[in-house]
Enzyme design. Sequence first.
Site: not given
Length: 453
Positions: A49, A162-164
């Site tokens: 995501v 990026h969701h990370s």
Amino acid sequence: MDAIQDFNTLGSIRTTKYGETFEGFKKGVDNEEPLSPMAQLLHEPGSNVYIICFIGFKTKIRPDVIKENLVNTVVKNRRFSSLQVRDKSNGSMKWIPTHVNIDDHVIIAEQDPNIKSPEKFVENYILNLSRSGIESTKPLWDVHLIDVKTSEAKGTCVFRCHHSIGDGISLTNLLLSCTRKVSDPDSVPTIPGMDRLGAAKVANLWSRLGVFWNTFVALLMFALTGLFLEDTKSPIKGSKGVEDRPRRFVTRSLSLEDIKFVKRAMNVTFTDVVLGVTEAGMYRYIRGRYSMFCIDFTHKDEDGTWGNKIGYSLLPFDIRFRKDPLDYVRHANATMKRKKASLEPLFTYYFTKLVIMLFGTKVTGELTHKVVHKTTLIFSNIPGPQDEITLFGHKVAYLAPSCYGQPYALMINVVSYMDKVMFVMSVDEETIPDPQKLCDAFEESLRNIKASA
């Protein structure tokens, strides 16, 4: 206010060549750090995501000012100045510090000299961003500057990562640290406290028993959803592979005072009113096709530290005709009371960590995708600043956060700013080809609920 905020200059950081494995690094020299299990999970298929936030400016965009401020703020955060590199020997990922060339991360949109609709141009530009991710040869974030005047702003800044890198609360805190109040240029804005899931009341024995029971029922529903329960088929439920399709992002501003009026009249919370409006709007949008069905959606409850501390809560979303429009708010209020008297998000967060520890991120990713794909939509409610703010010297007209890459055809983010509440929809056009009609439904639903209150 001076547009360039007072921060120390960025020190030099050792770089690494893309494609090198960890054997090429000396332990400790490059200050490697492993990605957390939750961050690695967000690289798995179905969970890959990206967070995206578009910010409207009331003033003309000054790219050089934005670049210089990004170097002095965002780039100083380790997560925004590190590559995410996978170890080929064991598949694990690590943060590798690298030199950040700000010109690789700030993109000035090319303008079409024959723009017929500025709003559609901006909308299509952001849709095209969702067709792909960011190359892993650089830290996984970028900023796009769209110098096109629309009805709501003189220019649009699109932030993507990026969701990370972090969860919604982490990134909200970062954004706030980069802004200042217009009324007091030396002050960082604050946001009002939001209703948080998991804030269980345990003042006495009965409330403790209630928390235990609500948590037990919620976890049982999670387990049954993983095994065989699934939402009723509906026009807004995405098909297989929806997470890989591009997303159209549409917004609609509603009056914050109207929502507060209903809140005071019914003695409920802000979230109750917003959920009631959403439920009523969903019925209005799909009526004529289905008379009644239940939609569960996932509400993410996240901590304020850097990282990804994500817990899930399944909420039954009962879409049906209600003669009294206020019943939508009453139903939302009753549901939220049960969810607040529950440790569901906390338990699901630690359960996910346990599964990662026992079976790894691949198995956990498949299990998570199996559960969430059986639900219909995801909803997030984030309070924003009540004061007018500037971002790097640019007055902000609106804030609109969202995501793409999630296995849902519809994601609804609600964020308040000044005297407005922005509904932000991330939609799969194959499933919802007319998202503006959904926006109209939310607007009409709030109007009816306010009239009834």
